[in-house]
Every structure is written in structure tokens, then in C-alpha cells.
Design a protein around this motif. Sequence first.
Motif, short mmCIF file in Angstrom:
data_model
loop_
_atom_site.label_atom_id
_atom_site.label_comp_id
_atom_site.label_asym_id
_atom_site.label_seq_id
_atom_site.Cartn_x
_atom_site.Cartn_y
_atom_site.Cartn_z
N ASP A 61 132.31 -53.21 -25.78
CA ASP A 61 132.57 -51.81 -26.12
C ASP A 61 131.27 -51.02 -26.23
O ASP A 61 131.21 -49.84 -25.85
CB ASP A 61 133.40 -51.69 -27.39
CG ASP A 61 132.76 -52.41 -28.57
OD1 ASP A 61 131.83 -53.21 -28.37
OD2 ASP A 61 133.22 -52.18 -29.71
N PHE A 64 129.96 -50.40 -22.57
CA PHE A 64 130.71 -49.34 -21.91
C PHE A 64 130.33 -47.97 -22.48
O PHE A 64 130.26 -46.98 -21.73
CB PHE A 64 132.22 -49.57 -22.07
CG PHE A 64 132.83 -50.34 -20.93
CD1 PHE A 64 133.38 -49.68 -19.85
CD2 PHE A 64 132.85 -51.72 -20.95
CE1 PHE A 64 133.93 -50.39 -18.78
CE2 PHE A 64 133.40 -52.45 -19.90
CZ PHE A 64 133.94 -51.78 -18.81
N ALA A 67 127.01 -47.03 -21.00
CA ALA A 67 127.20 -46.61 -19.61
C ALA A 67 127.83 -45.22 -19.55
O ALA A 67 127.46 -44.40 -18.70
CB ALA A 67 128.08 -47.62 -18.88
N GLY A 68 128.76 -44.94 -20.46
CA GLY A 68 129.38 -43.62 -20.51
C GLY A 68 128.36 -42.54 -20.84
O GLY A 68 128.39 -41.46 -20.23
N SER A 71 126.11 -41.85 -17.88
CA SER A 71 126.83 -41.02 -16.91
C SER A 71 126.87 -39.57 -17.37
O SER A 71 126.72 -38.64 -16.57
CB SER A 71 128.25 -41.55 -16.71
OG SER A 71 128.24 -42.85 -16.17
N LEU A 115 133.21 -40.34 -14.72
CA LEU A 115 132.83 -41.69 -15.13
C LEU A 115 132.51 -41.74 -16.62
O LEU A 115 132.88 -42.70 -17.32
CB LEU A 115 131.63 -42.17 -14.33
CG LEU A 115 131.85 -42.45 -12.84
CD1 LEU A 115 130.54 -42.82 -12.16
CD2 LEU A 115 132.88 -43.56 -12.65
N TRP A 119 134.59 -44.25 -19.06
CA TRP A 119 133.91 -45.37 -19.73
C TRP A 119 133.82 -45.19 -21.25
O TRP A 119 133.87 -46.17 -22.00
CB TRP A 119 132.53 -45.56 -19.11
CG TRP A 119 132.62 -46.12 -17.72
CD1 TRP A 119 133.71 -46.75 -17.16
CD2 TRP A 119 131.62 -46.09 -16.70
NE1 TRP A 119 133.43 -47.11 -15.87
CE2 TRP A 119 132.16 -46.72 -15.56
CE3 TRP A 119 130.32 -45.59 -16.65
CZ2 TRP A 119 131.44 -46.88 -14.37
CZ3 TRP A 119 129.60 -45.73 -15.46
CH2 TRP A 119 130.15 -46.38 -14.34
N SER A 120 133.69 -43.94 -21.71
CA SER A 120 133.67 -43.73 -23.16
C SER A 120 135.04 -44.00 -23.77
O SER A 120 135.14 -44.57 -24.86
CB SER A 120 133.20 -42.31 -23.49
OG SER A 120 134.02 -41.33 -22.88
N SER A 122 137.19 -46.10 -22.46
CA SER A 122 137.32 -47.56 -22.35
C SER A 122 136.64 -48.25 -23.51
O SER A 122 137.13 -49.27 -24.02
CB SER A 122 136.71 -48.04 -21.02
OG SER A 122 137.40 -47.50 -19.91
N SER A 123 135.50 -47.72 -23.94
CA SER A 123 134.77 -48.30 -25.06
C SER A 123 135.63 -48.33 -26.32
O SER A 123 135.72 -49.36 -27.01
CB SER A 123 133.49 -47.51 -25.32
OG SER A 123 132.87 -47.93 -26.52
N ASN A 148 141.49 -45.71 -16.48
CA ASN A 148 140.45 -45.92 -15.46
C ASN A 148 140.98 -45.70 -14.06
O ASN A 148 140.27 -45.17 -13.19
CB ASN A 148 139.87 -47.33 -15.60
CG ASN A 148 138.81 -47.42 -16.68
OD1 ASN A 148 137.65 -47.12 -16.46
ND2 ASN A 148 139.22 -47.83 -17.86
N SER A 265 133.60 -35.78 -22.97
CA SER A 265 132.94 -37.09 -23.02
C SER A 265 132.05 -37.21 -24.25
O SER A 265 131.99 -38.26 -24.89
CB SER A 265 132.11 -37.30 -21.76
OG SER A 265 132.93 -37.32 -20.61
#
Length: 322
Positions: A61, A64, A67-68, A71, A115, A119-120, A122-123, A148, A265
Amino acid sequence: MSVSNDTSPSSSSSSSSSELANVDYSPQLNSTIWFLTAMSALFMGLRIYAKVWRKRPLWWDDYFLIAGWISLATSAAMLSVCTHFDLGKHGDFIKPENLSTLLLFSYIAGTFSILAAAWSKSSFALTLLCISNGWTKKIIWFILISVNVVLGTGALLQWIQCWPTQKLWLGGEGVCWLGFKRMREYNTFSAAYSGAADVVLALLPWNIIWRAKIRRSEKLGALFAMSMGVFAGATSFSKIPTLTAIGNSDMITMVSLYIVGTAESAITIIAASIPIIRALFHREEGPVTPSVPSDFKLTVLDNEEDVKHENDLEKNSTPISG
């Protein structure tokens, strides 16, 4: 001495054109997106510091979320580049030689913005998986995968809506099989689905935490921290009216869309960080090296004393970890 009061149509048109030429929202765009990006970086940094301070390992988590944010920062950087090519001005006053570069970087910014959102979200979903079980875990997995897919499809459609792809920013010969109307429709669906997913993920912890045998004050604090995703959902819903800018020849209308997209985001990253940051405001009882579910249990329940109390009553309550 006589004073001229020329109110002819040509004079009014010239005055109006001059006013439009002076409109430039690029400073507001830059300041807003970088403020949001910096605030989300602050909260994410505190989240990571809280884990390191309590000697907890980073998990998927966290990766991700990082990565978020990368992005999100990339999207903000691309938008800043766009402002150097007249983004923020009315379409009639964008220099022709800047238009193709502006369009290209705006598509890149849009892709990274999507993205960042995917990804945020998803975290936070991965974080919830650590404290869920049964049907709750199945719902979270469904949301994690479907969000996703939905957002990823939106990012892909940006680049394949026209063939050859460079027609998007260079124009010329080619075909656009999707059209701006369908793109607006899909993005409206995507924003609505994304917002609904945020709200569901924010409410799911209530079922998990409310039945935990912990002090009421700690329970309410954990519920509040875990429910901050509602604000991310609200921001996603608020993006829907700005989607009319897609396909609009006057690119100044895109400014609101870019700001709200960045806010979505950024708020998601902040919301995903707050539950972990809570650990900074509670007394540390000593180093522990727990498993990932136990690590999050410590986060939700605030300290080791609450965890011990909850574990003593585990047989008579809903388990926190999956």
C-alpha cells in the motif's frame, strides 16, 4: 470641449477582444496544482515517517501510494510545461506554433493524472485488505480491480481514440473513431464510478472497526481517520461538470478540469495517509516487529495496549486482521 463616446459595434468588439486577450489563468493553475501536490507530499511523508518511527516495514500500500504521488507530481510538471505554451489563455489567443506542443503535453498530463488517481485509490484498498475478511475482503478486491480497469481504460482511450495517434496533437489526415462526445460520456462514467468507489471504501471500515472491542474514543478516532476518503469521492463527483471541457475548442475551459483532477488524487493520498499518521500522536510502548495485518492493527487501534486488549477479546469479537 467635446468628449467622444463611441459605442459602435466595432469599438465594442475591439474592447471585448482586448479584454479576452489579457485573460490568463496559468498563474492560478500553477499555484493550485503545486500547492495540492506539496500538501499530499507532506501527508505521505508523515505517513512514511510514522511507519519508520514505529519500526514498521513499508508494504504494497505504501509503494502504490508513492507511485501515485510520483504520477501526480509528473502530471503537475506537465501542466506547468503547458502553461509555457499558453495553457490558461482563451483558444483564440494561443499562438499557432504552440498548439501542437500544448496538446501533446496536456495528453501526457491527463494520463499521469489518471494513474495518480488509480494508484492512490489502490493504496487505500490494499490497506483495508489488511484488516478485512469474508465478504468485506471480496468487495474490496472487486473495487481494487474494477477501479484500475475503469480508470486504466480511460487512460488508454485517450491515446487510441484517433489513428494515427499523432493526429491528436498534430491534426492532419486520419480518423477519430471515438469522438469527443463518447469520450465525455466515458469520463463521466469513470468519474462517477471512481467517486462511488471512494465512498464505499471509506464506509467499509465502519463494519470492521465498530464491532472491535476497543475503547469508544479510540473507535471513533479510528472511524474518523478511515472515513476521510469520502472527501476524495466528493471531489471525484465534482469533476463531472468540468468534463464538458473535453473537445471544447477554447482550451481555457480545461483549467478547471485540471485543477479538480489534481485535487482528486491529492485528497486521496491525504486520506490514505491520515490513518497511519495517527500513530504519531500516541505514546510508543516499545519496538515491535509485527506482520502486515498486525502492523495496521496497531495503526487503527493506536497503541499496543489497545491491541493487547483487543486480542484478549478476539474470540468474542470480529477479527481485525484477515
